[in-house]
Design an enzyme around this catalytic site. Structure first.
Site, mmCIF file in Angstrom:
data_model
loop_
_atom_site.group_PDB
_atom_site.id
_atom_site.type_symbol
_atom_site.label_atom_id
_atom_site.label_comp_id
_atom_site.label_asym_id
_atom_site.label_seq_id
_atom_site.Cartn_x
_atom_site.Cartn_y
_atom_site.Cartn_z
ATOM 1 C CB THR A 1 17.202 40.311 22.660
ATOM 2 O OG1 THR A 1 18.161 39.278 22.415
ATOM 3 C CG2 THR A 1 16.540 40.076 24.003
ATOM 4 C CE LYS B 1 21.716 41.519 20.455
ATOM 5 N NZ LYS B 1 20.727 42.257 21.254
ATOM 6 C CD GLU C 1 29.426 46.200 22.214
ATOM 7 O OE1 GLU C 1 28.489 46.687 21.541
ATOM 8 O OE2 GLU C 1 29.964 45.113 21.946
#
Length: 266
Positions: free
Chosen positions: A15, A127, A160
């Protein structure tokens, strides 16, 4: 569809923020994407071809979010991977999110999620498309004043946010959780760690428990779209937006400007 990205989450994504029509930190995102492909055994994508396709999608766009998805491609039923996979590339353009400006300037409130992150060192850092843990965590709240949820692993170590990386500052030491067992190693996370070195800050990567979080002088979150968000509240606990966070925000903004200048000169 027989695409393995849909059937099994067999793939990766990136992203990227797009400003002035240009993807920010493109080369860093491509490096992470290629590393993820290597980890999963997916043939490496052609970064030049992706760049050309992205440019076509971003024509006449000033500011938006670019999402790149790479899957192993199509295959028959079953988990066995095809002998000669032909990766699928999906490139999407999304509107820039309408986050309040105060998130950067005044900071955000967060919560601690009940959903835990499972340990899987082979997938840690990359990811990949399997984001059900984050989906379940994000279902836990609807309060619009809570901008992010912090996630811990099964041992209670903070890892996170649902969409961000976590940093704390204590006694001029910048600490971010160890992502060797789970979590996503964000592009801005890496940039911030480099910038901290330029600012003569000591950087530590280690397990981070709730005690260390609550005792921190400053707390902030990072990702490619939000940049750096100071954290000012978690339940009854509060922090101030500190000088280190402000310095890093300013240096990150400087990097963006330098990148634009290079693109214009090129």
């Amino acid at each position: 569809s027989l695409d393995r990205g849909l059937l099994y989450g067999d793939g990766l994504f990136e992203t990227l923020a797009v400003t002035d029509g240009e993807p920010v930190f493109w080369s860093r995102h491509m490096t992470r994407l290629q590393a993820g492909c290597e980890r999963l055994g997916i043939p490496c994508v052609d970064a030049d071809r992706l760049a050309e396709e992205a440019r076509g999608l971003l024509q006449d766009m000033d500011r938006c979010v670019l999402k790149i998805i790479v899957t192993r491609g199509t295959g028959g039923r079953g988990y066995r991977t095809p002998p000669n996979p032909q990766p699928t590339r999906i490139i999407q353009r999304h509107p820039w999110p309408d986050y309040p400006v105060r998130n950067d300037e005044q900071g955000v409130s967060v919560r601690l999620c009940e959903q835990r992150l499972g340990s899987n060192p082979l997938l840690a850092g990359i990811k990949h498309l399997n984001r059900l843990e984050q989906v379940l965590a994000r279902q836990e709240w609807t309060d619009p004043d809570i901008m992010e949820g912090l996630m811990a692993d099964s041992n209670g170590n903070l890892i996170e946010g649902t969409m961000s990386n976590l940093f704390v500052v204590q006694d001029q030491v910048l600490t971010t959780p160890d992502l060797g067992r789970c979590g996503v190693a964000g592009v801005i996370r890496a940039v911030v760690m480099e910038l901290a070195g330029e600012l003569a800050l000591q950087v530590a990567v280690r397990d981070l428990g709730m005690k260390a979080l609550l005792e921190a002088d400053e707390v902030f979150l990072t990702n490619s779209v939000i940049g750096i968000w100071p954290v000012v509240r978690l339940g009854e606990y509060t922090w101030q937006k500190g000088g280190t966070t402000q310095q890093l925000q300013q240096r990150l903004a400087d990097l963006h400007r330098e990148g634009k200048r290079r693109q214009q000169q090129g």
